[in-house]
Scaffold this active site. Structure first.
Site, PDB file in Angstrom:
ATOM      1  N   GLY B  11       0.821  -1.216   0.000  1.00 37.29           N
ATOM      2  CA  GLY B  11       0.000   0.000   0.000  1.00 37.29           C
ATOM      3  C   GLY B  11       0.845   1.252   0.000  1.00 37.29           C
ATOM      4  O   GLY B  11       0.574   2.201   0.727  1.00 37.29           O
ATOM      5  N   GLY B  12       1.907   1.252  -0.807  1.00 37.93           N
ATOM      6  CA  GLY B  12       2.627   2.497  -1.079  1.00 37.93           C
ATOM      7  C   GLY B  12       1.847   3.234  -2.164  1.00 37.93           C
ATOM      8  O   GLY B  12       0.680   2.923  -2.438  1.00 37.93           O
ATOM      9  N   HIS B 237      22.257   7.582  -4.483  1.00 39.60           N
ATOM     10  CA  HIS B 237      21.908   9.007  -4.491  1.00 39.60           C
ATOM     11  C   HIS B 237      23.116   9.809  -4.021  1.00 39.60           C
ATOM     12  O   HIS B 237      23.789   9.426  -3.072  1.00 39.60           O
ATOM     13  CB  HIS B 237      20.711   9.242  -3.565  1.00 39.60           C
ATOM     14  CG  HIS B 237      20.078  10.596  -3.721  1.00 39.60           C
ATOM     15  ND1 HIS B 237      20.688  11.750  -3.299  1.00 39.60           N
ATOM     16  CD2 HIS B 237      18.893  10.971  -4.260  1.00 39.60           C
ATOM     17  CE1 HIS B 237      19.893  12.786  -3.582  1.00 39.60           C
ATOM     18  NE2 HIS B 237      18.795  12.340  -4.150  1.00 39.60           N
ATOM     19  N   SER B 251      17.263  15.557  -0.135  1.00 41.72           N
ATOM     20  CA  SER B 251      16.671  15.495  -1.466  1.00 41.72           C
ATOM     21  C   SER B 251      17.374  16.366  -2.505  1.00 41.72           C
ATOM     22  O   SER B 251      17.936  17.410  -2.199  1.00 41.72           O
ATOM     23  CB  SER B 251      15.218  15.926  -1.348  1.00 41.72           C
ATOM     24  OG  SER B 251      14.696  16.287  -2.590  1.00 41.72           O
ATOM     25  N   ARG B 298      21.766  11.711 -11.250  1.00 38.29           N
ATOM     26  CA  ARG B 298      22.320  11.201 -10.000  1.00 38.29           C
ATOM     27  C   ARG B 298      23.569  10.345 -10.150  1.00 38.29           C
ATOM     28  O   ARG B 298      24.491  10.447  -9.359  1.00 38.29           O
ATOM     29  CB  ARG B 298      21.245  10.397  -9.287  1.00 38.29           C
ATOM     30  CG  ARG B 298      20.153  11.307  -8.845  1.00 38.29           C
ATOM     31  CD  ARG B 298      19.021  10.577  -8.233  1.00 38.29           C
ATOM     32  NE  ARG B 298      18.085  11.571  -7.735  1.00 38.29           N
ATOM     33  CZ  ARG B 298      16.914  11.297  -7.195  1.00 38.29           C
ATOM     34  NH1 ARG B 298      16.532  10.036  -7.076  1.00 38.29           N
ATOM     35  NH2 ARG B 298      16.143  12.253  -6.766  1.00 38.29           N
ATOM     36  N   ARG B 414      17.617   6.380 -12.732  1.00 31.73           N
ATOM     37  CA  ARG B 414      16.335   7.084 -12.635  1.00 31.73           C
ATOM     38  C   ARG B 414      16.559   8.574 -12.430  1.00 31.73           C
ATOM     39  O   ARG B 414      17.429   8.979 -11.660  1.00 31.73           O
ATOM     40  CB  ARG B 414      15.536   6.542 -11.454  1.00 31.73           C
ATOM     41  CG  ARG B 414      14.321   7.383 -11.129  1.00 31.73           C
ATOM     42  CD  ARG B 414      13.440   6.746 -10.102  1.00 31.73           C
ATOM     43  NE  ARG B 414      13.937   6.800  -8.748  1.00 31.73           N
ATOM     44  CZ  ARG B 414      13.787   7.846  -7.920  1.00 31.73           C
ATOM     45  NH1 ARG B 414      13.184   8.941  -8.341  1.00 31.73           N
ATOM     46  NH2 ARG B 414      14.246   7.791  -6.697  1.00 31.73           N
TER      47      ARG B 414
HETATM   48  C1  LIG Z   1      14.305   9.055   1.095  1.00 32.76           C
HETATM   49  C2  LIG Z   1      13.665   8.891  -0.257  1.00 32.76           C
HETATM   50  C3  LIG Z   1      13.203  10.017  -0.938  1.00 32.76           C
HETATM   51  C4  LIG Z   1      12.600   9.887  -2.183  1.00 32.76           C
HETATM   52  N1  LIG Z   1      12.161  11.013  -2.830  1.00 32.76           N
HETATM   53  C5  LIG Z   1      11.571  10.881  -4.039  1.00 32.76           C
HETATM   54  C6  LIG Z   1      11.088  12.025  -4.740  1.00 32.76           C
HETATM   55  O1  LIG Z   1      11.172  13.155  -4.260  1.00 32.76           O
HETATM   56  N2  LIG Z   1      10.516  11.857  -5.934  1.00 32.76           N
HETATM   57  C7  LIG Z   1      10.366  10.622  -6.496  1.00 32.76           C
HETATM   58  O2  LIG Z   1       9.816  10.529  -7.584  1.00 32.76           O
HETATM   59  N3  LIG Z   1      10.796   9.515  -5.858  1.00 32.76           N
HETATM   60  C8  LIG Z   1      11.396   9.611  -4.642  1.00 32.76           C
HETATM   61  N4  LIG Z   1      11.842   8.476  -4.008  1.00 32.76           N
HETATM   62  C9  LIG Z   1      11.519   7.157  -4.545  1.00 32.76           C
HETATM   63  C10 LIG Z   1      10.077   6.782  -4.197  1.00 32.76           C
HETATM   64  O3  LIG Z   1       9.765   7.265  -2.922  1.00 32.76           O
HETATM   65  C11 LIG Z   1       9.820   5.299  -4.173  1.00 32.76           C
HETATM   66  O4  LIG Z   1      10.351   4.706  -5.301  1.00 32.76           O
HETATM   67  C12 LIG Z   1       8.330   5.007  -4.136  1.00 32.76           C
HETATM   68  O5  LIG Z   1       7.735   5.667  -3.045  1.00 32.76           O
HETATM   69  C13 LIG Z   1       8.032   3.536  -4.065  1.00 32.76           C
HETATM   70  O6  LIG Z   1       6.636   3.366  -3.943  1.00 32.76           O
HETATM   71  P1  LIG Z   1       5.974   1.931  -4.054  1.00 32.76           P
HETATM   72  O7  LIG Z   1       4.508   2.164  -3.993  1.00 32.76           O
HETATM   73  O8  LIG Z   1       6.510   1.184  -5.197  1.00 32.76           O
HETATM   74  O9  LIG Z   1       6.474   1.154  -2.757  1.00 32.76           O
HETATM   75  P2  LIG Z   1       6.516   1.509  -1.199  1.00 32.76           P
HETATM   76  O10 LIG Z   1       6.026   2.852  -0.880  1.00 32.76           O
HETATM   77  O11 LIG Z   1       7.860   1.113  -0.743  1.00 32.76           O
HETATM   78  O12 LIG Z   1       5.451   0.533  -0.596  1.00 32.76           O
HETATM   79  C14 LIG Z   1       5.655  -0.852  -0.489  1.00 32.76           C
HETATM   80  C15 LIG Z   1       4.460  -1.469   0.163  1.00 32.76           C
HETATM   81  O13 LIG Z   1       4.583  -2.869   0.121  1.00 32.76           O
HETATM   82  C16 LIG Z   1       4.347  -3.417   1.379  1.00 32.76           C
HETATM   83  N5  LIG Z   1       5.126  -4.653   1.478  1.00 32.76           N
HETATM   84  C17 LIG Z   1       6.429  -4.849   1.214  1.00 32.76           C
HETATM   85  N6  LIG Z   1       6.760  -6.134   1.408  1.00 32.76           N
HETATM   86  C18 LIG Z   1       5.631  -6.774   1.788  1.00 32.76           C
HETATM   87  C19 LIG Z   1       5.323  -8.112   2.139  1.00 32.76           C
HETATM   88  N7  LIG Z   1       6.233  -9.088   2.127  1.00 32.76           N
HETATM   89  N8  LIG Z   1       4.053  -8.397   2.509  1.00 32.76           N
HETATM   90  C20 LIG Z   1       3.093  -7.424   2.541  1.00 32.76           C
HETATM   91  N9  LIG Z   1       3.351  -6.154   2.198  1.00 32.76           N
HETATM   92  C21 LIG Z   1       4.603  -5.835   1.835  1.00 32.76           C
HETATM   93  C22 LIG Z   1       4.730  -2.349   2.356  1.00 32.76           C
HETATM   94  O14 LIG Z   1       4.061  -2.532   3.570  1.00 32.76           O
HETATM   95  C23 LIG Z   1       4.271  -1.104   1.621  1.00 32.76           C
HETATM   96  O15 LIG Z   1       2.907  -0.881   1.869  1.00 32.76           O
HETATM   97  C24 LIG Z   1      12.465   8.605  -2.766  1.00 32.76           C
HETATM   98  C25 LIG Z   1      12.941   7.489  -2.089  1.00 32.76           C
HETATM   99  C26 LIG Z   1      13.578   7.617  -0.865  1.00 32.76           C
HETATM  100  C27 LIG Z   1      14.172   6.422  -0.210  1.00 32.76           C
END
Ligand SMILES: Cc1cc2nc3c(=O)[nH]c(=O)nc-3n(C[C@H](O)[C@H](O)[C@H](O)COP(=O)(O)OP(=O)(O)OC[C@H]3O[C@@H](n4cnc5c(N)ncnc54)[C@H](O)[C@@H]3O)c2cc1C
Ligand code: SF4
Ligand code: SF4
Ligand code: FES
Lengths: 252, 658
Positions: B11-12, B237, B251, B298, B414
């Site tokens: 739920g990201g 980064h 950032s 980057r 990226r």
């Molecule tokens: C510090 C930081 C700053 C960033 N800033 C930026 C930015 O400014 N702009 C940009 O474009 N990108 C940025 N990024 C990158 C971006 O934030 C991420 O790539 C993005 O948020 C990933 O989203 P997602 O929905 O794929 O996964 P996530 O948000 O990582 O969500 C993963 C989900 O999966 C669930 N999950 C994982 N494993 C399991 C499991 N085994 N069982 C059940 N659930 C599980 C977790 O609970 C979570 O809900 C940044 C990254 C970091 C680290």
């Protein structure tokens, strides 16, 4: 600097058992915070008197005070463990760091508590913008910079629980919805389209467990890690619910 | 027909976007997440999200340029149709987020403000302070909560995905998951499963990522037969705060708002940085890349910081590698726009970055690689056929992958602020895909399957779990994790070398072996976090192997993957004729390198470890070209390349879209 930190943790194996204190001696590290202490205990779960024990269960994820997971009571103050730096804690309490779970929620295990009531409260106040749908309908309404600056602080609430932990009116025998949800209701009422559900939100806040339960002790605002102006939201909610009730009397 | 269900794991931003869009279409969703979705790693994102806007358009920007910046930034390793589609959608994605109530920063007149990010010359990045990810995920979380009250979404938070359920026909029919409190294991039957489980930074021990970013879920899917692509492409980064528990990001928006990176010209000059005169400061990014300056992409900024600190010995501190990221010259208003990250620096370093330059160093940040997924190209637009059941489908039919967990959008590197976009975009477009799948199922629905399929999957997982808990041995999982992090950080980050990578593979082999003797300190059956971590460690070892093996085999430099041994030496002659000759042979070598290596790395799981193969990349819209970013001295390469008529030129023309 002592090379071992004395850490007392209030432990509870499951929701049904009683709790007890356990003390750990954790080697000091530069820049250490309370989540690191808990990680070290997980890696080597042995008490200060050399008894093997289980790792301390705790919630943590972001480690930069933005996800709200790691809230607990540290040296008597509710806060995030990841931003609780050992050096600073030692300044006030050089001999021991005392860690316990929040008291306003059911303990799941050790420091892990069940914060679902806070998320349920968000459902009650309809903490969302009810849009027509997710197809492309162009941008939202234009928002002045000053309006954004007022909204942004409220939108940083991470449902961490500090405010309700500190609130004397929020406990298991009270229906009080709590400051975080009140503030979210005000956030959405101020939004140009979020406003469509304004009267439903005010109805909830006017009712049982609503705004009237707040004793105005202002504890909440002092502990909010995101400096959310909770008492301003509460005052606003007080005014808005009054107007809401008057409108209802006049049958509007 | 029985009611159909979809499982969304994670739920990201990606998982939430998919969930809300499926719910809107009337489809029932089980949303499974290890943490309450509001606490997903996406909250950490700081800087912003990219799209062309009315304003940039009038400055000459277009969706095509966003697309071009993205593939140029990614060193042409992406299939171009999905990237084109994403950039075309971007303005609409931001509009939607705006309607959902995201408090984007505003201009005085009330329009969305935008800042500049790396790898582009346009101010294309919308933002909400320096906590954009948090604001975006909250907006989507709120929408999903609304669908929960309407009965279309059922959340399973504090549930851990253990693996997909795949039937005899190779179709995915659901998942097995474990309640992280009661530790009970059950199956969820589903007609489509969407994995949105994010990145795998913990493979490196410390990174900028959240503690839940283990790659555990992705590792489990990989072991169940899903292919993994471009594993070796890990983004480091340039600017993070070195820390013992986490490397906290500062950032790119700090540089987007005018922050400057420098080191004192005198090694380890111990004067107060504010008192060091301009002339004695080495603004190396600005000097070396006059066009992009501090906002080179980057991979380049990271290598330059590394070069200056390590090779030139100009690190600010002697014992701890770091450079200055200086924001002290910026106005109070600008500082306010960066509040979120300045607070982090102040809180964790105890120093006010508004008045004292920050000390930063590169840190592992993002995984460009991920589970392999398909797409269907639209020959008329060059983008995707929206709704095609191939989009985001893995090689296991019925199993879809979106967000950071997939590999499709960022190639070899990226661009900043493109990930929030790709996460939300993939969440939005996977919904029509899944809807069409539900309507065209082969071999019946999940409900029609024999219960033994589900019971069997639960039993297998229960047995694995029991075996891990009762395992007796002398190895501590946390120690193994630390050693894994050290070897990965040493061998598979900024500068890579085949000998180191071979040694790393051997070390991973040793860790694998020791993992069989791992002993858990908690053998209980209530909220056993030790079990969850130890299980994920097994998956991390598996992903580590994919990363290292991919890196070892890829003998070239591309984006984040940099092997000096295989770098084509840049032209450096003084005499113009000679310089030109050198540039010609550089371009020849570059062309050869692309013929050989402009390929997607594909890893498949076997009991002997990953087997690697390669797949052609669709570069039909923008021909690959040398990636120089206006590096001083590299003009000659661009000139020769243009003349060679290889089609690339400095910026490809839109006419080539067909
Ligand atoms: C510090 C930081 C700053 C960033 N800033 C930026 C930015 O400014 N702009 C940009 O474009 N990108 C940025 N990024 C990158 C971006 O934030 C991420 O790539 C993005 O948020 C990933 O989203 P997602 O929905 O794929 O996964 P996530 O948000 O990582 O969500 C993963 C989900 O999966 C669930 N999950 C994982 N494993 C399991 C499991 N085994 N069982 C059940 N659930 C599980 C977790 O609970 C979570 O809900 C940044 C990254 C970091 C680290
Ligand atoms: S002001 Fe109201 S909500 Fe805040 S702590 Fe006091 S009683 Fe609780
Ligand atoms: S209002 Fe503040 S203290 Fe309360 S839950 Fe939100 S962030 Fe935490
Ligand atoms: S771990 Fe996220 S707030 Fe502490």
């Amino acid at each position: 600097m002592a090379n071992k930190i004395n850490v007392k943790v209030l432990r509870q194996p499951d929701p049904h058992s009683g709790s007890h204190w356990e003390t750990f001696g954790v080697p000091y590290e530069d820049g250490m915070n309370v989540t690191t202490i808990l990680q070290r205990i997980a890696a080597n779960p042995v008490t200060a008197d050399h008894q093997p024990t289980t790792p301390v269960a705790y919630d943590a994820s972001c480690l930069e005070e933005v996800c709200g997971a790691c809230t607990m009571v540290i040296n008597g103050t509710v806060r995030q463990a990841c931003s609780a730096l050992v050096d600073q804690l030692m300044e006030d309490s050089p001999n021991v760091i005392e860690v316990r779970p929040m008291t306003k929620f059911a303990v799941v295990r050790d420091l892990v508590v069940d914060r679902r009531p806070m998320f349920e409260a968000l459902k009650r106040v309809k903490a969302w913008v009810r849009v027509d749908g997710y197809h492309d309908l162009g941008p939202g309404r234009r928002v002045l910079a000053s309006e954004q600056e007022a909204a942004y602080p409220l939108s940083r609430c991470m449902t961490c629980g500090c405010c309700v932990e500190a609130c004397p009116q929020f406990h298991d025998k009270s229906p009080f919805i709590g400051p975080a949800a009140i503030s979210q209701a005000m956030f959405f009422n101020a939004h140009p389209t979020g406003r469509v559900d304004e009267s439903d939100r005010l109805e909830v806040l006017s009712g049982f467990g609503g705004i009237a339960d707040c004793g105005n002790s202002q504890n909440c605002v002092k502990v909010c890690p995101k400096d959310i102006p909770l008492t301003d939201s509460i005052a606003q909610a007080g005014r808005d619910t009054t107007i809401h009730k008057i409108k209802q009397w006049f049958g509007r | 027909m029985a009611e159909q269900h979809v499982v969304v794991v994670g739920g990201g931003l990606a998982g939430l976007a998919a969930t809300m869009r499926l719910a809107e279409a009337g489809i029932h969703v089980y949303l499974i997440s290890m943490v309450p979705v509001k606490r997903s790693h996406s909250v950490c994102a700081q800087g912003g999200i990219n799209s062309v806007s009315q304003l940039t358009r009038q400055q000459g920007d277009s969706e095509w340029k966003h697309f071009d910046d993205t593939v140029y930034g990614g060193d042409f390793l992406q299939h171009q149709p999905p990237v084109k589609e994403m950039c075309d959608w971007a303005p609409r994605v931001i509009d939607l987020l705006d309607r959902l109530g995201v408090p984007f920063n505003r201009t005085p007149e009330g329009f969305r403000d935008q800042r500049r990010f790396g790898g582009t010359l346009y101010k294309r990045t919308a933002f909400a302070g320096a906590t954009t990810g948090q604001q975006l995920i909250y907006a989507l979380d709120e929408q999903v909560r609304r669908w929960e009250t309407e009965g279309l979404v059922q959340k399973f938070e504090y549930w851990e995905f253990l693996g997909p359920i795949v039937d005899a026909n190779g179709q995915c029919r659901g998942v097995v998951a474990q309640d992280m409190f009661a530790m009970t294991i059950r199956s969820f039957a589903a007609d489509a499963v969407i994995l949105a489980t994010g990145g795998c930074g913990l493979v490196y021990g410390r990174s900028t990522m959240s503690m839940i970013c283990t790659g555990g879920a992705v590792g489990r899917a990989f072991r169940a037969g899903v292919k993994y692509a471009n594993g070796e492409f890990i983004q480091v980064h340039p600017t993070a705060i070195p820390g013992t528990d986490k490397l906290r990001l500062m950032s790119e928006s700090a540089r987007g708002e005018g922050g400057r990176v420098w080191v004192p010209r005198k090694p380890q000059d111990d004067r107060d940085p504010n008192s060091i005169p301009e002339a004695e400061r080495f603004y190396f990014l600005e000097e070396r890349y006059p066009t992009y300056g501090n906002l080179v992409p980057r991979d380049i900024a990271t290598r330059e910081i590394f070069d200056v600190c390590v090779n030139l010995g100009l690190s600010v501190e002697k014992d701890r590698l770091c450079a200055y990221l200086d924001l002290t010259h910026l106005s109070d208003d600008t500082h306010r726009k960066l509040e979120g990250i300045l607070e982090i620096y102040e809180k964790f370093q105890g120093v006010d970055p508004r008045t004292v330059p920050m000390k930063v160093f590169p840190a592992v940040h993002y995984s460009m690689g991920g589970l392999w997924v398909d797409y269907e190209r639209n020959d008329d637009t060059g983008g995707l056929v929206i709704g095609s059941t191939r989009n985001h489908q893995s090689n296991v039919p019925g199993l879809f992958v979106i967000g950071e967990a997939d590999y499709q959008f960022h190639g070899a590197n990226r661009l900043g602020a493109n990930s929030l976009l790709s996460c939300i975009f993939t969440g939005l477009i996977v919904a029509p895909t899944v809807k069409n799948r539900l309507a065209s199922l082969e071999h019946g629905t999940a409900g029609d399957q024999n219960v033994s399929l589900y019971d069997g999957a639960v039993k297998t997982n229960q047995a694995r779990c029991d075996a891990l808990i009762s395992n007796e041995g002398d190895e501590n999982p946390y120690t193994l994790h630390q050693e894994l992090g050290e070897v990965m950080t040493r061998s598979a980050t900024v500068v890579r070398d085949n000998k180191d990578l071979e040694a790393a593979l051997a070390k991973i082999g040793e860790l694998d072996d020791r993992y069989t003797r791992v002993r858990m300190s908690d053998k209980g059956d209530w909220t056993n976090q030790n079990l969850s971590f130890t299980r994920a460690l097994g998956d991390m070892l598996c992903i580590a192997r994919v990363i290292v093996k991919g890196a070892l085999l890829r003998d070239e430099c591309r984006g984040a993957h940099y092997k000096p041994e295989f770098q084509i030496p840049p032209p450096d002659a003084d005499e113009p004729g000679e310089l030109r000759k050198q540039a010609e042979s550089w371009c020849e070598a570059f062309k050869k390198k692309n013929d050989k290596w402009l390929k997607t790395t594909i890893a498949e799981h076997t009991s002997d470890g990953p087997v690697i193969s390669y797949e052609a990349v669709d570069t039909s819209l923008i021909p690959p070209r040398p990636r120089t970013y206006g590096l001083k001295g590299a003009e000659i390469i661009e000139e020769v390349w243009r003349e060679m008529g290889t089609g690339g030129g400095v910026r490809a023309k839109k006419e080539s879209a067909k």
